[in-house]
Write an enzyme that holds these catalytic residues in place. Structure first.
Site, short mmCIF file in Angstrom:
data_model
loop_
_atom_site.label_atom_id
_atom_site.label_comp_id
_atom_site.label_asym_id
_atom_site.label_seq_id
_atom_site.Cartn_x
_atom_site.Cartn_y
_atom_site.Cartn_z
N SER A 1 1.25 8.65 5.19
CA SER A 1 0.70 8.63 3.83
C SER A 1 1.87 8.88 2.89
O SER A 1 2.56 9.89 3.02
CB SER A 1 -0.35 9.72 3.64
OG SER A 1 -0.68 9.83 2.27
N ARG A 2 2.10 7.95 1.95
CA ARG A 2 3.25 8.10 1.06
C ARG A 2 2.93 8.97 -0.15
O ARG A 2 3.75 9.11 -1.05
CB ARG A 2 3.76 6.72 0.64
CG ARG A 2 4.25 5.91 1.83
CD ARG A 2 4.97 4.63 1.43
NE ARG A 2 5.24 3.87 2.65
CZ ARG A 2 4.53 2.84 3.08
NH1 ARG A 2 3.49 2.45 2.38
NH2 ARG A 2 4.84 2.19 4.18
N VAL A 3 1.72 9.51 -0.20
CA VAL A 3 1.36 10.45 -1.26
C VAL A 3 1.50 11.88 -0.74
O VAL A 3 1.97 12.77 -1.41
CB VAL A 3 -0.08 10.18 -1.78
CG1 VAL A 3 -0.52 11.26 -2.74
CG2 VAL A 3 -0.12 8.82 -2.46
N THR B 1 0.82 -1.23 0.00
CA THR B 1 0.00 0.00 0.00
C THR B 1 0.84 1.27 0.00
O THR B 1 2.06 1.23 0.16
CB THR B 1 -0.95 0.01 1.21
OG1 THR B 1 -0.19 -0.30 2.39
CG2 THR B 1 -2.04 -1.04 1.05
N ASP B 2 0.16 2.40 -0.16
CA ASP B 2 0.82 3.72 -0.23
C ASP B 2 0.76 4.44 1.11
O ASP B 2 0.70 5.67 1.17
CB ASP B 2 0.14 4.60 -1.29
CG ASP B 2 0.02 3.88 -2.62
OD1 ASP B 2 1.03 3.36 -3.08
OD2 ASP B 2 -1.08 3.83 -3.18
#
Length: 511
Positions: free
Chosen positions: A370-372, A344-345
């Site tokens: 959160s990698r966004v 997941t991101d």
């Protein structure tokens, strides 16, 4: 289930197989050699493909199965339903298609099983289109970077761990810590904010009473009209539990591929992995770590990889995934949690200790990510939430020293007091998602020190008083702020307005 070779079969079965071989029908017709625990072993059908539908002709009618193990002279087929009535010697034929489910707007507002059959007592579902349960994910060139916000309405998430359309954000934590509550609030927020996002909720092995309560709540909130629920109960065969997330994804992909937006919630993938383990062991696949088969990572990666934001050439639709994973005693280093974290991101980690302290949603500021990031945030919320995560993480580290208040320097005391106010501010009751302007105004008020003299216990009341007054007296300004396109700063008109109202609201609650 007796494990016997074809050479040891009864004379009648051997004769039947020999006749098929003689007639040259082995490619198109097979024979069940043994059956049990939802798995049928089929001799013949050498032309069958992976996930292809097989039709078993029994005394009570045709029962369908799908091919999962493809061996040299035998197929391991998983039955779509009970194995009662299936016996050795039954004839098996290929249906000529891979496993698919009905997809389309006709499913909105319905509760179905993973085969698209209604569970809500309503009429049978007939759709113009069908979607393959197993489908290749969109390639890199068919995607666009995640940049559109998907607002959850939960201040702690939208401010610190924003989710974008096309992202895959894991919700992870022990049982009964509020994981499903976050997913439901996100669904409700899509309806309240009129985002047009379609919700697909997949219940994997959940109590059907829990699913029924969820349906009633969604109807109360006016969300059910834009929601599809794919439900499986604990008593359903492992094959349906295994298919549920893939079937739900096929239903969500229909909207994504038609330039719309869909939100997938998988509740939960731990039960999905266990169902797959059960099927794999029955199919004689070798067990690995924690008895899971070697391809259990692929099980979830090929599922979650289907969630994406499509390029403009493909219609710019999106499929966002919120998979849920249940941990044991907070152990995120177990096999399935580490697998899904790496796919997941980002993850939202629910902390049991926080939950029992009354801090709800019990989101850990330190372990969640959160990698966004800011790409998935509205400008308004982004402009006020810059130091929120760091401040909250530092406060949680310092909180243990709060009891020694007299020994702390002024800067540390100030940081602890601000952290206490932030913690109170981020508490949020279930079924009450907040809009953009409410979140931005609340964070701005605490960050700018407007509530510094208000006792931590009265922060929520002061916040409510401020929001009520802002909406009553300055509705147009708040509607502009709610579009999320402009920054909220102390020197801006909106910032001055919130500061003015915030000071007045705080007066009534100062200690």
């Amino acid at each position: 289930m007796a494990d016997i070779a074809v050479t040891e079969l009864s004379k009648g079965l051997r004769d039947a197989i020999a006749k098929l071989e003689l007639d040259g029908k082995m490619e198109s017709v097979g024979i069940v050699t043994r059956v049990g625990d939802g798995v049928a072993w089929v001799h013949g059908l050498s032309s069958a493909g992976y996930s292809e539908v097989l039709q078993i002709e029994t005394k009570h009618g045709i029962i369908e199965a799908f091919a999962l193990n493809l061996m040299e002279d035998e197929i391991g087929a998983v039955l779509l339903g009970s194995d009662q009535g299936v016996a050795a010697g039954d004839t098996v034929k290929l249906k000529g298609e891979v496993l698919s489910v009905p997809v389309g707007p006709e499913l909105l507002g319905r509760v179905v099983n993973p085969l698209g059959e209604p569970l809500d007592g309503g009429p049978a579902i007939t759709t113009k289109a069908r979607g393959a349960v197993e489908r290749e994910a969109v390639g890199v060139l068919g995607r666009k970077h995640v940049h559109e916000p998907l607002m959850t309405g939960i201040m702690a998430i939208d401010a610190m761990f924003p989710i974008g359309r096309g992202q895959r954000e894991l919700i992870i934590g022990d049982r009964q810590t509020g994981k499903t509550a976050i997913a439901i609030d996100t669904m409700i927020n899509q309806a309240r904010q009129k985002t047009g996002v379609v919700n697909v909720y997949v219940a994997i092995g959940q109590k059907l009473s829990k699913v029924a309560r969820l349906v009633e709540r969604l109807k109360e909130e006016g969300v059910m009209d834009q929601t599809i629920i794919v439900a499986t109960g604990p008593s359903d065969p492992a094959s349906l539990l295994y298919l549920a997330p893939y079937a739900g994804t096929a239903m969500g992909e229909y909207f994504r591929d038609n330039s719309e937006h869909a939100l997938m919630i998988y509740d939960d993938l731990t039960k999905h992995a266990v169902a797959y383990r059960q099927m794999s062991l029955l199919l004689r696949r070798p067990p690995g770590r924690e008895a899971f088969p070697g391809d259990v990572f692929y099980l979830h990666s090929r599922l979650l990889e289907r969630s994406s934001k499509l390029s403009d050439d493909l219609g710019a639709g999106s499929l966002t995934a919120l998979p849920i994973i249940e941990t044991q005693a907070g152990d995120i280093s177990a096999y399935i949690p580490t697998n899904v974290i790496s796919i997941t991101d980002g993850q939202i980690f629910m902390e049991t200790d926080l939950f029992y302290q009354g801090i709800r949603p019990a989101i850990s500021a330190g372990l969640s990510v959160s990698r966004v990031g800011g790409d998935a945030q509205t400008k308004t919320v982004k402009s006020v939430s810059g130091h929120l995560k760091l401040g909250l993480s530092q406060f949680r580290e310092l909180a243990s020293f709060a009891q020694f208040g007299s020994d702390l320097d002024e800067a540390t005391k100030s940081q602890i007091e601000r952290g206490q106010r932030l913690t109170e501010l981020l508490k949020q009751p279930q079924y009450q998602p907040m809009s953009i302007w409410e979140q931005a105004a609340s964070i701005f008020a605490v960050s700018e020190g407007l509530f510094d003299k208000v006792p931590a216990a009265s922060i929520k009341q002061a916040q409510q008083a401020m929001l009520t007054r802002l909406w009553t007296d300055h509705k147009k300004d708040m509607q502009v702020l709610n579009k999320g396109a402009e920054k909220l700063e102390a020197e801006s008109d909106a910032g001055k307005l919130i500061a003015k109202v915030g000071v007045v609201a705080a007066k009534g609650f100062e200690g």
